[in-house]
Design an enzyme around this catalytic site. Structure first.
Site, mmCIF file in Angstrom:
data_model
loop_
_atom_site.group_PDB
_atom_site.id
_atom_site.type_symbol
_atom_site.label_atom_id
_atom_site.label_comp_id
_atom_site.label_asym_id
_atom_site.label_seq_id
_atom_site.Cartn_x
_atom_site.Cartn_y
_atom_site.Cartn_z
ATOM 1 N N HIS A 1 -0.331 -15.384 4.870
ATOM 2 C CA HIS A 1 -0.821 -14.224 5.663
ATOM 3 C C HIS A 1 -1.010 -12.965 4.334
ATOM 4 O O HIS A 1 0.178 -12.792 3.727
ATOM 5 C CB HIS A 1 -0.421 -13.647 6.840
ATOM 6 C CG HIS A 1 -1.059 -12.823 7.763
ATOM 7 N ND1 HIS A 1 -1.254 -11.615 7.403
ATOM 8 C CD2 HIS A 1 -1.837 -13.145 8.653
ATOM 9 C CE1 HIS A 1 -2.058 -10.928 8.292
ATOM 10 N NE2 HIS A 1 -2.541 -12.105 9.002
ATOM 11 N N ASN B 1 -2.831 -14.483 16.336
ATOM 12 C CA ASN B 1 -1.458 -13.803 15.596
ATOM 13 C C ASN B 1 -0.881 -12.576 16.286
ATOM 14 O O ASN B 1 -1.763 -11.558 15.902
ATOM 15 C CB ASN B 1 -1.704 -13.640 14.109
ATOM 16 C CG ASN B 1 -1.019 -13.066 13.291
ATOM 17 O OD1 ASN B 1 0.277 -13.024 13.601
ATOM 18 N ND2 ASN B 1 -1.306 -12.659 11.919
ATOM 19 N N GLU C 1 -0.431 -10.068 4.956
ATOM 20 C CA GLU C 1 0.783 -9.049 5.223
ATOM 21 C C GLU C 1 1.795 -9.634 4.736
ATOM 22 O O GLU C 1 2.773 -8.628 4.179
ATOM 23 C CB GLU C 1 0.903 -8.848 6.813
ATOM 24 C CG GLU C 1 -0.505 -7.805 7.231
ATOM 25 C CD GLU C 1 -1.016 -7.982 8.644
ATOM 26 O OE1 GLU C 1 -0.052 -8.688 9.343
ATOM 27 O OE2 GLU C 1 -1.918 -7.597 8.944
ATOM 28 N N LYS D 1 1.449 -10.843 15.520
ATOM 29 C CA LYS D 1 2.221 -9.808 14.506
ATOM 30 C C LYS D 1 3.673 -9.529 15.116
ATOM 31 O O LYS D 1 4.373 -10.251 15.678
ATOM 32 C CB LYS D 1 1.297 -8.971 13.987
ATOM 33 C CG LYS D 1 -0.095 -9.407 13.551
ATOM 34 C CD LYS D 1 -0.780 -8.409 12.720
ATOM 35 C CE LYS D 1 -2.356 -8.789 12.573
ATOM 36 N NZ LYS D 1 -2.833 -8.195 11.740
ATOM 37 N N SER E 1 -10.649 -8.999 12.014
ATOM 38 C CA SER E 1 -11.561 -8.042 12.807
ATOM 39 C C SER E 1 -12.416 -8.983 13.685
ATOM 40 O O SER E 1 -13.565 -8.263 13.931
ATOM 41 C CB SER E 1 -12.089 -7.018 12.088
ATOM 42 O OG SER E 1 -11.140 -5.996 11.578
ATOM 43 N N GLY F 1 -7.440 -5.975 10.291
ATOM 44 C CA GLY F 1 -6.963 -4.950 10.944
ATOM 45 C C GLY F 1 -7.788 -3.597 10.701
ATOM 46 O O GLY F 1 -7.464 -2.500 10.945
ATOM 47 N N GLU G 1 -9.277 -15.040 5.173
ATOM 48 C CA GLU G 1 -9.070 -13.702 5.970
ATOM 49 C C GLU G 1 -9.212 -12.807 4.705
ATOM 50 O O GLU G 1 -8.396 -12.519 4.167
ATOM 51 C CB GLU G 1 -7.932 -13.831 6.454
ATOM 52 C CG GLU G 1 -7.328 -14.774 7.692
ATOM 53 C CD GLU G 1 -6.405 -14.116 8.483
ATOM 54 O OE1 GLU G 1 -6.713 -13.873 9.677
ATOM 55 O OE2 GLU G 1 -5.226 -13.764 8.088
HETATM 56 C C1 PEP Z 1 -5.000 -11.516 11.215
HETATM 57 O O1 PEP Z 1 -3.751 -10.588 11.512
HETATM 58 O O2 PEP Z 1 -4.677 -12.526 10.915
HETATM 59 C C2 PEP Z 1 -5.993 -10.695 11.698
HETATM 60 C C3 PEP Z 1 -7.224 -11.374 11.228
HETATM 61 O O3 PEP Z 1 -5.855 -9.362 12.263
HETATM 62 P P1 PEP Z 1 -7.066 -8.794 12.854
HETATM 63 O O4 PEP Z 1 -7.695 -9.816 13.575
HETATM 64 O O5 PEP Z 1 -6.508 -7.590 13.637
HETATM 65 O O6 PEP Z 1 -7.866 -8.290 12.000
#
Ligand code: PEP
Length: 251
Positions: A97, A9, A99, A11, A215, A175, A169
């Protein structure tokens, strides 16, 4: 046997030129032996989709979008529809997601509209669910996940369920550099599969791929992705450079 699905992803990172360069680097580090054991999907920003589609052509790498608006067409300034994505060669779409839930106030009802619209248009939803840290601390993780699953999957018929991927998630891990431990993640993945078995039947639950996201990096990928109910990863930050993304793919 569930084939792990590793999705990047991106972003709101990478211009079209940067996207093309990144795909070329990823492609040159992958061979068919790796790709026979994993499904790899890239989810760039909308403006990069055409460039990335061209750059992945013939490689076996799939294309996903990060979002869409759940109407076929209409006066929705600034939005993008599922048929538009389909025509560009998009196969997967990330839905729910954290976000989008947090910054764009998308609730389970809207997430559900997107899941249904994606399925109707032949796009495969990657439905994201996950608890906040305060919910984990208050022992509300399973309750939160159940609410998101029940809301997001309302009216999904078992006939089309196999197109779905779920991504667990935990919001506190996205992040932040602080991933869930393999045990914490496995517990939630097992819970998700159990919930799906009750609602949609054991066979669909057994075949459902459940990604972990939050992460994931080269150093923790193997310990997370070898858990019995973890079937791949949704990766943000570590998907933005070919080296780290490739290391995760080859965990
Ligand atoms: C994500 O945006 O779905 C995500 C898991 O981000 P990160 O790997 O940066 O934590």
């Amino acid at each position: 046997m569930r084939k792990p699905i590793i999705a990047g992803n991106w972003k709101m990172y990478k211009t079209p030129a940067q996207a093309k360069a990144l795909v070329q680097e990823i492609r040159s580090g992958l061979d068919q032996t790796v790709l026979s054991g994993r499904e790899v999907v890239l989810c760039p920003p909308f403006v990069d989709l055409a460039v990335v589609e061209e750059a992945v052509r013939g490689s076996g790498i799939g294309l996903g979008a990060q979002n869409f608006y759940p109407k076929e067409e209409g006066a929705f300034t600034g939005e993008v529809s599922a048929p538009m994505l389909k025509e560009l060669g998009v196969t997967y779409v990330i839905i729910g997601h954290s976000e989008r839930r947090q910054y764009f106030k998308e609730d389970d009802d809207f997430v559900n509209q997107k899941v249904l619209a994606a399925l109707k248009n032949g796009l495969k939803p990657i439905l994201c669910v996950g608890e906040m840290w305060s919910e984990r601390e208050a022992n509300l993780t399973e309750k939160r996940i159940e609410t998101q699953l029940a809301g997001g999957l309302k009216d999904v018929s078992p006939e089309v369920f196999s197109a779905l991927v779920v991504a667990y998630e935990p919001v506190w891990a996205i992040g932040t550099g602080k991933n869930a431990t393999p045990g914490q993640a496995q517990d939630v993945h097992r819970f998700i599969r159990g919930w799906v078995a009750v609602k949609f039947g054991k066979e669909l639950a057994e075949n459902l791929r459940i990604q972990y996201g939050g992460s994931v990096k080269a150093e923790n990928a193997a310990s997370l992705l070898t858990q019995p109910d973890i079937d791949g990863a949704l990766i943000g930050g570590a998907s933005l450079t070919a080296g780290s993304f490739l290391s995760i793919i080859k965990y």
